[in-house]
Design a protein around this motif. Structure first.
Motif, PDB file in Angstrom:
ATOM      1  N   VAL A 108       0.834  -1.206   0.000  1.00 44.76           N
ATOM      2  CA  VAL A 108       0.000   0.000   0.000  1.00 44.76           C
ATOM      3  C   VAL A 108       0.867   1.253   0.000  1.00 44.76           C
ATOM      4  O   VAL A 108       0.606   2.213  -0.739  1.00 44.76           O
ATOM      5  N   VAL A 109       1.929   1.254   0.837  1.00 43.35           N
ATOM      6  CA  VAL A 109       2.827   2.415   0.885  1.00 43.35           C
ATOM      7  C   VAL A 109       3.490   2.626  -0.471  1.00 43.35           C
ATOM      8  O   VAL A 109       3.611   3.759  -0.957  1.00 43.35           O
ATOM      9  N   MET A 110       3.924   1.536  -1.103  1.00 47.56           N
ATOM     10  CA  MET A 110       4.541   1.637  -2.419  1.00 47.56           C
ATOM     11  C   MET A 110       3.567   2.210  -3.443  1.00 47.56           C
ATOM     12  O   MET A 110       3.944   3.020  -4.294  1.00 47.56           O
ATOM     13  N   PHE A 111       2.330   1.780  -3.355  1.00 42.07           N
ATOM     14  CA  PHE A 111       1.317   2.278  -4.292  1.00 42.07           C
ATOM     15  C   PHE A 111       1.119   3.781  -4.114  1.00 42.07           C
ATOM     16  O   PHE A 111       1.020   4.532  -5.089  1.00 42.07           O
ATOM     17  N   ILE A 112       1.086   4.239  -2.863  1.00 44.00           N
ATOM     18  CA  ILE A 112       0.936   5.672  -2.589  1.00 44.00           C
ATOM     19  C   ILE A 112       2.136   6.442  -3.124  1.00 44.00           C
ATOM     20  O   ILE A 112       1.988   7.503  -3.759  1.00 44.00           O
ATOM     21  N   ILE A 238       9.213   4.101 -11.057  1.00 41.03           N
ATOM     22  CA  ILE A 238       7.835   3.795 -11.413  1.00 41.03           C
ATOM     23  C   ILE A 238       7.696   2.325 -11.791  1.00 41.03           C
ATOM     24  O   ILE A 238       6.782   1.624 -11.334  1.00 41.03           O
ATOM     25  N   ALA A 239       8.629   1.837 -12.617  1.00 42.53           N
ATOM     26  CA  ALA A 239       8.563   0.451 -13.072  1.00 42.53           C
ATOM     27  C   ALA A 239       8.714  -0.529 -11.915  1.00 42.53           C
ATOM     28  O   ALA A 239       7.934  -1.478 -11.770  1.00 42.53           O
ATOM     29  N   THR A 244       6.459  -4.399  -8.005  1.00 43.84           N
ATOM     30  CA  THR A 244       6.468  -4.930  -6.648  1.00 43.84           C
ATOM     31  C   THR A 244       5.126  -4.716  -5.959  1.00 43.84           C
ATOM     32  O   THR A 244       4.697  -5.547  -5.151  1.00 43.84           O
ATOM     33  N   THR A 245       4.452  -3.623  -6.250  1.00 43.51           N
ATOM     34  CA  THR A 245       3.118  -3.404  -5.698  1.00 43.51           C
ATOM     35  C   THR A 245       2.174  -4.505  -6.138  1.00 43.51           C
ATOM     36  O   THR A 245       1.405  -5.056  -5.336  1.00 43.51           O
ATOM     37  N   VAL A 246       2.238  -4.858  -7.411  1.00 39.32           N
ATOM     38  CA  VAL A 246       1.407  -5.949  -7.934  1.00 39.32           C
ATOM     39  C   VAL A 246       1.770  -7.257  -7.237  1.00 39.32           C
ATOM     40  O   VAL A 246       0.899  -8.032  -6.834  1.00 39.32           O
ATOM     41  N   LYS A 247       3.073  -7.504  -7.086  1.00 43.70           N
ATOM     42  CA  LYS A 247       3.537  -8.749  -6.456  1.00 43.70           C
ATOM     43  C   LYS A 247       3.039  -8.864  -5.012  1.00 43.70           C
ATOM     44  O   LYS A 247       2.595  -9.924  -4.565  1.00 43.70           O
ATOM     45  N   LEU A 248       3.099  -7.770  -4.251  1.00 42.35           N
ATOM     46  CA  LEU A 248       2.748  -7.812  -2.841  1.00 42.35           C
ATOM     47  C   LEU A 248       1.240  -7.794  -2.601  1.00 42.35           C
ATOM     48  O   LEU A 248       0.741  -8.473  -1.715  1.00 42.35           O
ATOM     49  N   LEU A 249       0.516  -6.999  -3.394  1.00 44.88           N
ATOM     50  CA  LEU A 249      -0.908  -6.833  -3.151  1.00 44.88           C
ATOM     51  C   LEU A 249      -1.767  -7.873  -3.854  1.00 44.88           C
ATOM     52  O   LEU A 249      -2.819  -8.256  -3.371  1.00 44.88           O
TER      53      LEU A 249
END
Length: 252
Positions: A108-112, A238-239, A244-249
């Motif tokens: 979530v933090v990475m996404f923000i 960004i990449a 990693t956001t996709v991988k974690l969430l």
């Protein structure tokens, strides 16, 4: 944990770029932490391991800024104390939290942070000038306590908050704020890393190899005079953040 040989070469490169970013602006852990997770370290181990590089990187960075006569420990140390107290609390939370939940929090933090970089890319490197108050107020101590608490919990993005507090809240220009930011992170990382060591959450080999790149990167970053270097890595951030956001969430 055992890794392929190319992982360690890539780790030095990631550390190099992250160190440059951290010296010139903020956000190097937005590259190094996702890299550690993406290549197989559990989120809590990656979070702790990243601190080894941060600690050694900031020793080099603070000393480099001191040699450039930007940082003076006799006058620029005050806000490190509340941040260090907060960081110990944040680190204790980080080692006790469920690893799977921690991965979701990091995601979530990475996404923000990804949204901040995509939609407001210049905000975290924009130079502003204010009136510096040599004696921090109670409000400033409280603010930096909570920033330190966040930094102890997860290093990711804390430099953005520190720069905001130092530039907008204290009135430092960006160059001075960067020097003080590195010192604050150095001090609170010493306290946080003791907690991570006690709970045996550090991959020392990865940490020291990452640190080699970070130390060289921060030394180069201090020497650079154009902030455009930080913008060049925006697309890389960004990449990596997106993957990693996709991988974690989502768990792909």
């Amino acid at each position: 944990m055992a890794m392929e040989w190319y992982y360690y070469f890539a780790l030095v490169g990631v550390g190099l770029v992250a160190g440059i970013i951290n010296a010139m602006a903020a956000g190097g852990s937005m590259l190094s932490l996702p890299f550690l997770i993406f290549f197989g370290l559990p989120a809590n181990i990656a979070n702790a391991t990243n601190r080894v590089a941060i600690l050694l990187q900031n020793i080099v960075g603070v000393n480099s800024f001191r040699q450039e006569k930007v940082f003076n420990i006799k006058t620029d140390y005050k806000l490190a104390f509340p941040a260090a107290i907060g960081a110990m609390i944040g680190a204790l939370i980080a080692v006790e939290i469920d690893p799977e939940l921690f991965e979701k929090i990091i995601g979530v933090v990475m996404f923000i942070m990804l949204l901040l970089i995509v939609f407001n890319p210049d905000a975290w490197v924009k130079k502003q000038v204010g009136v510096v108050n040599s004696k921090p107020s109670l409000i400033q101590y409280i603010v930096f306590f909570f920033i330190g608490m966040y930094g102890g919990f997860i290093q990711l993005g804390v430099g953005v908050f520190l720069l905001g507090g130092l530039v907008l809240g204290c009135g430092y220009d960006l160059v001075k704020a960067n020097a003080i930011k590195l010192f604050i992170v150095l001090v609170y990382t010493i306290f946080a890393i003791v907690i991570f060591i006690f709970y045996d959450q550090i991959d020392w080999l990865s940490g020291f190899i990452l640190a080699c790149g970070n130390m060289l990167g921060v030394w180069l970053g201090v020497k650079f005079t154009m902030k455009g270097g930080a913008k060049l890595v925006r697309y890389v951030l960004i990449a990596v953040l997106a993957l990693t956001t996709v991988k974690l969430l989502i768990g792909l």
